[in-house]
Design a protein around this motif. Sequence first.
Motif, PDB file in Angstrom:
ATOM      1  N   VAL A  88       0.872  -1.169   0.000  1.00 64.90           N
ATOM      2  CA  VAL A  88       0.000   0.000   0.000  1.00 64.90           C
ATOM      3  C   VAL A  88       0.907   1.215   0.000  1.00 64.90           C
ATOM      4  CG1 VAL A  88      -1.678   1.297   1.355  1.00 64.90           C
ATOM      5  CG2 VAL A  88      -1.892  -1.182   1.155  1.00 64.90           C
ATOM      6  N   LEU A  89       0.617   2.160  -0.870  1.00 65.11           N
ATOM      7  CA  LEU A  89       1.404   3.384  -0.980  1.00 65.11           C
ATOM      8  C   LEU A  89       0.613   4.517  -0.325  1.00 65.11           C
ATOM      9  CD1 LEU A  89       4.165   4.013  -2.273  1.00 65.11           C
ATOM     10  CD2 LEU A  89       2.933   4.812  -4.275  1.00 65.11           C
ATOM     11  N   HIS A  90       1.194   5.121   0.715  1.00 63.47           N
ATOM     12  CA  HIS A  90       0.582   6.262   1.400  1.00 63.47           C
ATOM     13  C   HIS A  90       1.307   7.518   0.947  1.00 63.47           C
ATOM     14  CE1 HIS A  90      -1.511   3.609   4.238  1.00 63.47           C
ATOM     15  NE2 HIS A  90      -0.380   2.949   4.359  1.00 63.47           N
ATOM     16  N   LEU A  91       0.575   8.479   0.393  1.00 62.49           N
ATOM     17  CA  LEU A  91       1.153   9.753  -0.039  1.00 62.49           C
ATOM     18  C   LEU A  91       0.567  10.865   0.818  1.00 62.49           C
ATOM     19  CD1 LEU A  91       0.366   8.155  -3.080  1.00 62.49           C
ATOM     20  CD2 LEU A  91       2.242   9.706  -3.527  1.00 62.49           C
ATOM     21  N   LYS A 114       5.550  13.358   0.504  1.00 63.84           N
ATOM     22  CA  LYS A 114       6.296  12.149   0.871  1.00 63.84           C
ATOM     23  C   LYS A 114       5.425  10.945   0.590  1.00 63.84           C
ATOM     24  CE  LYS A 114       5.101  11.538   5.724  1.00 63.84           C
ATOM     25  NZ  LYS A 114       5.606  11.362   7.076  1.00 63.84           N
ATOM     26  N   ALA A 115       6.075   9.856   0.194  1.00 64.52           N
ATOM     27  CA  ALA A 115       5.382   8.598  -0.078  1.00 64.52           C
ATOM     28  C   ALA A 115       6.021   7.505   0.766  1.00 64.52           C
ATOM     29  CB  ALA A 115       5.474   8.248  -1.557  1.00 64.52           C
ATOM     30  N   GLU A 116       5.185   6.736   1.403  1.00 65.07           N
ATOM     31  CA  GLU A 116       5.641   5.586   2.179  1.00 65.07           C
ATOM     32  C   GLU A 116       4.921   4.353   1.660  1.00 65.07           C
ATOM     33  OE1 GLU A 116       6.406   7.097   6.686  1.00 65.07           O
ATOM     34  OE2 GLU A 116       4.309   6.887   6.101  1.00 65.07           O
ATOM     35  N   CYS A 117       5.630   3.229   1.620  1.00 63.03           N
ATOM     36  CA  CYS A 117       4.948   1.992   1.275  1.00 63.03           C
ATOM     37  C   CYS A 117       4.787   1.174   2.548  1.00 63.03           C
ATOM     38  CB  CYS A 117       5.660   1.206   0.181  1.00 63.03           C
ATOM     39  SG  CYS A 117       7.149   0.362   0.686  1.00 63.03           S
ATOM     40  N   GLN A 118       3.705   0.424   2.577  1.00 62.77           N
ATOM     41  CA  GLN A 118       3.425  -0.418   3.729  1.00 62.77           C
ATOM     42  C   GLN A 118       3.205  -1.845   3.270  1.00 62.77           C
ATOM     43  OE1 GLN A 118      -0.096   0.656   5.919  1.00 62.77           O
ATOM     44  NE2 GLN A 118       0.341  -0.772   7.564  1.00 62.77           N
ATOM     45  N   ASN A 119       3.905  -2.756   3.920  1.00 59.02           N
ATOM     46  CA  ASN A 119       3.691  -4.173   3.697  1.00 59.02           C
ATOM     47  C   ASN A 119       2.469  -4.556   4.532  1.00 59.02           C
ATOM     48  OD1 ASN A 119       3.764  -7.051   4.336  1.00 59.02           O
ATOM     49  ND2 ASN A 119       5.741  -7.059   3.299  1.00 59.02           N
ATOM     50  N   ILE A 120       1.413  -5.002   3.888  1.00 54.91           N
ATOM     51  CA  ILE A 120       0.163  -5.299   4.583  1.00 54.91           C
ATOM     52  C   ILE A 120       0.333  -6.433   5.580  1.00 54.91           C
ATOM     53  CG2 ILE A 120      -2.184  -6.195   4.239  1.00 54.91           C
ATOM     54  CD1 ILE A 120      -1.786  -3.204   3.639  1.00 54.91           C
ATOM     55  N   GLU A 121       1.146  -7.430   5.241  1.00 50.71           N
ATOM     56  CA  GLU A 121       1.306  -8.584   6.132  1.00 50.71           C
ATOM     57  C   GLU A 121       2.078  -8.236   7.396  1.00 50.71           C
ATOM     58  OE1 GLU A 121       3.005 -11.638   3.715  1.00 50.71           O
ATOM     59  OE2 GLU A 121       1.249 -11.738   2.409  1.00 50.71           O
TER      60      GLU A 121
END
Length: 161
Positions: A73-76, A93-100
């Motif tokens: 999931v990419l949070h901007l 800023k963009a952060e990615c999140q590993n859902i698991e």
Amino acid sequence: MEKRISASISRTVQTRLVLPPDTNHMGTIFGGTVLAYIDEIAAITAMKHSGRAVVTASIDTVNFLSSATVGNVLHLEGVVISTGRTSMEVYVKAECQNIETTEKTLTTTAILTMVAVDEKGKPTPVPAVVPESEKEKQLFKSAQDRKQQRMKINEFAKELV
């Protein structure tokens, strides 16, 4: 008296799912896709601040720090950090999140300049921004240096043609 708006009014957050068509042969998100997302959130952020349509004047810095993969999931998040007469600098800023694992990683930062335009596409004045967080205040203080750097680059580029 000049109208002033707090930075929190412009703050915009978007969440996107990284899908297979968004990725390259290495399985990571295309840089161009991330840039399109950044440009879109910067425009929305600047429109919220100015109450006007906007155009992108420049993308000053883009730092690709890590990549996102399919299923992340990419949070901007975007916020106006400084203003000129008709322009607004937007930090994204963009952060990615590993859902698991729920682990978040900073993937990209960028600073864009957006210009508010009227119904005829002509630049129109914008309210001043009031930075709130320490990060916003630091970015606000260095805005003049970034503007001078943009002007130098533009002059240099004109000489090359």
